[in-house]
Design a protein around this motif. Sequence first.
Motif, PDB file in Angstrom:
ATOM      1  N   LEU A 266       0.885  -1.197  -0.052  1.00 50.96           N
ATOM      2  CA  LEU A 266       0.069   0.238  -0.042  1.00 50.96           C
ATOM      3  C   LEU A 266       0.742   1.394   0.169  1.00 50.96           C
ATOM      4  N   LEU A 267       2.035   1.139   0.834  1.00 51.89           N
ATOM      5  CA  LEU A 267       2.760   2.416   0.753  1.00 51.89           C
ATOM      6  C   LEU A 267       3.612   2.490  -0.817  1.00 51.89           C
ATOM      7  N   ARG A 268       3.969   1.533  -1.303  1.00 53.54           N
ATOM      8  CA  ARG A 268       4.576   1.619  -2.430  1.00 53.54           C
ATOM      9  C   ARG A 268       3.557   2.174  -3.580  1.00 53.54           C
ATOM     10  N   TRP A 269       2.377   1.920  -3.389  1.00 48.13           N
ATOM     11  CA  TRP A 269       1.271   2.376  -4.485  1.00 48.13           C
ATOM     12  C   TRP A 269       1.325   3.845  -4.222  1.00 48.13           C
ATOM     13  N   LEU A 270       1.064   4.302  -2.901  1.00 51.36           N
ATOM     14  CA  LEU A 270       0.983   5.787  -2.693  1.00 51.36           C
ATOM     15  C   LEU A 270       2.259   6.461  -3.033  1.00 51.36           C
ATOM     16  N   GLU A 271       3.342   5.760  -3.127  1.00 53.97           N
ATOM     17  CA  GLU A 271       4.573   6.512  -3.413  1.00 53.97           C
ATOM     18  C   GLU A 271       4.959   6.712  -4.856  1.00 53.97           C
ATOM     19  N   SER A 272       4.109   5.800  -5.493  1.00 58.89           N
ATOM     20  CA  SER A 272       4.053   5.915  -7.136  1.00 58.89           C
ATOM     21  C   SER A 272       3.268   7.137  -7.412  1.00 58.89           C
ATOM     22  N   MET A 273       2.047   7.411  -6.870  1.00 57.76           N
ATOM     23  CA  MET A 273       1.247   8.593  -7.343  1.00 57.76           C
ATOM     24  C   MET A 273       1.923   9.620  -6.773  1.00 57.76           C
ATOM     25  N   GLN A 274       2.573   9.749  -5.634  1.00 58.45           N
ATOM     26  CA  GLN A 274       3.389  10.940  -5.156  1.00 58.45           C
ATOM     27  C   GLN A 274       4.508  11.347  -6.069  1.00 58.45           C
ATOM     28  N   ALA A 275       5.018  10.325  -6.602  1.00 57.55           N
ATOM     29  CA  ALA A 275       6.345  10.432  -7.180  1.00 57.55           C
ATOM     30  C   ALA A 275       5.985  11.077  -8.795  1.00 57.55           C
ATOM     31  N   LYS A 276       4.738  10.541  -9.234  1.00 60.04           N
ATOM     32  CA  LYS A 276       4.382  11.050 -10.616  1.00 60.04           C
ATOM     33  C   LYS A 276       3.960  12.313 -10.469  1.00 60.04           C
ATOM     34  N   GLY A 277       3.441  12.703  -9.545  1.00 57.56           N
ATOM     35  CA  GLY A 277       2.760  14.351  -9.609  1.00 57.56           C
ATOM     36  C   GLY A 277       1.718  14.489 -10.243  1.00 57.56           C
ATOM     37  N   ALA A 278       1.061  15.735  -9.861  1.00 53.45           N
ATOM     38  CA  ALA A 278      -0.156  15.902 -10.486  1.00 53.45           C
ATOM     39  C   ALA A 278      -0.137  16.205 -12.187  1.00 53.45           C
ATOM     40  N   SER A 279       1.041  16.508 -12.560  1.00 54.59           N
ATOM     41  CA  SER A 279       1.326  16.706 -14.136  1.00 54.59           C
ATOM     42  C   SER A 279       0.945  15.352 -14.805  1.00 54.59           C
ATOM     43  N   SER A 281      -0.807  12.421 -16.656  1.00 51.51           N
ATOM     44  CA  SER A 281      -2.003  12.446 -16.920  1.00 51.51           C
ATOM     45  C   SER A 281      -3.153  11.311 -16.001  1.00 51.51           C
ATOM     46  N   PHE A 282      -2.264  10.129 -15.831  1.00 50.06           N
ATOM     47  CA  PHE A 282      -3.021   9.163 -14.889  1.00 50.06           C
ATOM     48  C   PHE A 282      -3.531   9.608 -13.437  1.00 50.06           C
ATOM     49  N   VAL A 283      -2.321  10.404 -12.859  1.00 54.16           N
ATOM     50  CA  VAL A 283      -2.450  10.744 -11.454  1.00 54.16           C
ATOM     51  C   VAL A 283      -3.533  12.073 -11.520  1.00 54.16           C
ATOM     52  N   ARG A 284      -3.504  12.863 -12.667  1.00 49.14           N
ATOM     53  CA  ARG A 284      -4.389  13.923 -12.711  1.00 49.14           C
ATOM     54  C   ARG A 284      -5.951  13.393 -12.788  1.00 49.14           C
ATOM     55  N   ARG A 285      -6.016  12.402 -13.449  1.00 47.55           N
ATOM     56  CA  ARG A 285      -7.531  11.779 -13.604  1.00 47.55           C
ATOM     57  C   ARG A 285      -7.857  11.305 -12.271  1.00 47.55           C
ATOM     58  N   MET A 286      -6.922  10.652 -11.407  1.00 42.85           N
ATOM     59  CA  MET A 286      -7.368   9.960 -10.094  1.00 42.85           C
ATOM     60  C   MET A 286      -7.461  10.977  -9.188  1.00 42.85           C
ATOM     61  N   LEU A 287      -7.085  12.258  -9.332  1.00 48.31           N
ATOM     62  CA  LEU A 287      -7.389  13.260  -8.379  1.00 48.31           C
ATOM     63  C   LEU A 287      -8.210  14.264  -8.803  1.00 48.31           C
ATOM     64  N   THR A 288      -8.931  14.185  -9.841  1.00 49.66           N
ATOM     65  CA  THR A 288      -9.898  15.073 -10.585  1.00 49.66           C
ATOM     66  C   THR A 288     -11.306  14.925 -10.051  1.00 49.66           C
ATOM     67  N   ALA A 289     -12.086  15.522  -9.147  1.00 46.45           N
ATOM     68  CA  ALA A 289     -13.356  15.592  -8.811  1.00 46.45           C
ATOM     69  C   ALA A 289     -13.945  16.226  -9.921  1.00 46.45           C
ATOM     70  N   PRO A 290     -15.427  16.053  -9.873  1.00 46.63           N
ATOM     71  CA  PRO A 290     -16.141  16.443 -10.891  1.00 46.63           C
ATOM     72  C   PRO A 290     -16.650  18.075 -10.594  1.00 46.63           C
ATOM     73  N   LYS A 291     -16.544  18.797 -11.701  1.00 49.04           N
ATOM     74  CA  LYS A 291     -16.663  20.398 -11.515  1.00 49.04           C
ATOM     75  C   LYS A 291     -18.291  20.508 -11.113  1.00 49.04           C
ATOM     76  N   LEU A 292     -18.908  21.260 -10.222  1.00 45.71           N
ATOM     77  CA  LEU A 292     -20.163  21.470  -9.776  1.00 45.71           C
ATOM     78  C   LEU A 292     -20.645  22.803  -9.793  1.00 45.71           C
ATOM     79  N   ASP A 293     -21.687  22.837 -10.189  1.00 48.04           N
ATOM     80  CA  ASP A 293     -22.610  24.253 -10.187  1.00 48.04           C
ATOM     81  C   ASP A 293     -23.013  24.366  -8.827  1.00 48.04           C
ATOM     82  N   GLY A 294     -23.639  25.496  -8.381  1.00 50.07           N
ATOM     83  CA  GLY A 294     -24.076  25.852  -7.012  1.00 50.07           C
ATOM     84  C   GLY A 294     -25.214  24.832  -6.552  1.00 50.07           C
ATOM     85  N   SER A 295     -26.012  24.348  -7.351  1.00 46.97           N
ATOM     86  CA  SER A 295     -26.981  23.394  -6.906  1.00 46.97           C
ATOM     87  C   SER A 295     -26.561  21.985  -6.793  1.00 46.97           C
TER      88      SER A 295
END
Length: 553
Positions: A266-279, A281-295
Amino acid sequence: MFELRYSSVGKLSTMQTAILALALALAAPAQDPHEAKVDALFASWNEKTPGVAVALSRGGKLLHVGCYGLADVEKGGSITKTTRFYAASVSKQFVAACAVMLEAEGKLKWSDSLQTHLTEFTAVGGGISIGDLVHHRSGLRDYFELGRFAKLDFDRDQSADDVVALLAKQRDLNFAPGSDYLYCNSGYFLLGVIIGRLTKSSLREYATKALFEPHGMKNSVFKDSSDHDVPQAAVGHQRRGKRYVPHRTRFAMVGSGGLFISVMDLLRWLESMQAKGASDSFVRRMLTAPKLDGSQRRSPRTGDYAAGLRVGRYRGVRVVQHAGSSFGFRAHSAFFPDQGLCVALLGNAANIDASRLAMATAAVFLGDRLQPPAKAPAGKQPIDAPALLVDDDSGDLARLAPQRDRMRLVTLSWQIDLVSNKGDKLRSIGTALPVAGEVLRAANGSVSGLKLQVANENARRFTALPPFTMPARTWKDYEGQYHSVELDRTIQVRRRKAALAFDGVAHQPLTRDLMFTIRGGLLEFERDDADRITGVRVSTRRARRMLFTRRRP
């Protein structure tokens, strides 16, 4: 290096003993103060109890590994770095990762309809997208709660086909797809089914080849068969008085859970996402929540839900995390993108507070980077008795009740703690998203409602329900048998003192045809034009408005 040699008589003299003690003290490295603090957090887990495995790293450098307690209190065996724990909902990030990879391969799209991949969902599948499943915005009822009413025993053999059939029989949703957030195990279970069908294999096989093997995760596997004995697996435990009892289960559903994993994997998996960073594409998709309107709504307690991961803040710093709890196991994974810290924690007792322990362990290494913990201010709370409220938009029931130094607002979906800023003005403590509120009052000063502002969403308004007493002669109108076609279940409703017992649970009246239980259930009785009761809609935390039609004598 000091070498110990005994004299021929087999004893050391007093002088020799003193010299030896001094030599060992000089030779032994001083214990890292961080290590001592972490060990103290887990001091209650020992050779007589179940326990915990925890591991932390920063920037890929291992900071701490701790293994405390037994893998099985009956059969023995200490927890080690390679012990495999049931990860429960921590599994969801791996299921989401498989979906992200299949999207990159062009085999599915986030916008695909559920019905495209699971054609048996003719009633409710058309408006639900793959993205809705990933982000808990599908509106699907949770299969665990449906299973409870349908009398499915998940501790015994149940097939994935049984659960798919149960979900496909549903004729209604909790809400319109994409319009709201409600954590739902059904969505991730169905994602697992879809992954298996798209790859013409199974979630277990695809995750092993596409995720675990490339990341060197040799102690990770999805258990998708009751007959599959996972090697080096810990056993979950429940506390019974002063002793721990193993919780042995044949549960083998995957997607919503199902992963057995070691703390180092589990630590190895977290390290792989941390190392790749938000730039990446895989990590960016994993960390992207849907954009919401106010409703559209989010969970104020847990923040934005991305792909099997919650993105929020902990004491002022960004954190990506997820927790899990099932069958006597507890788990928590977290990484702090700005500090490079990763935390993996797995436990095998139901009374382990994995999330609290994981964050407390992280705090040892984050130190003054964290803001001080939020505290409730001293002083009188705006209300001194519980108030029952109804959401003006959704009709959801809520309960606002005073605690020692705060108020707790509980809805079917979430609960948060609120404290008084000044008078009736409120703010939340311990939430991932900021919440501001105000107690609304009638002219006579009584509580008339609550206004709640979660982050930048439209304000939510709750109206207080006045006290209600059911006339004694009307109780018999509700008694009888009620049948659900969706669940293939008939339930007897009986009066129990000043309440109605539905499936053995007492519900107290709020209005003429609305009854609730403090455990989080709601009964809404329906009538025809002649004012006769025709059925009841049953709502629980994650399964709303299930229809039971009244059977006439």
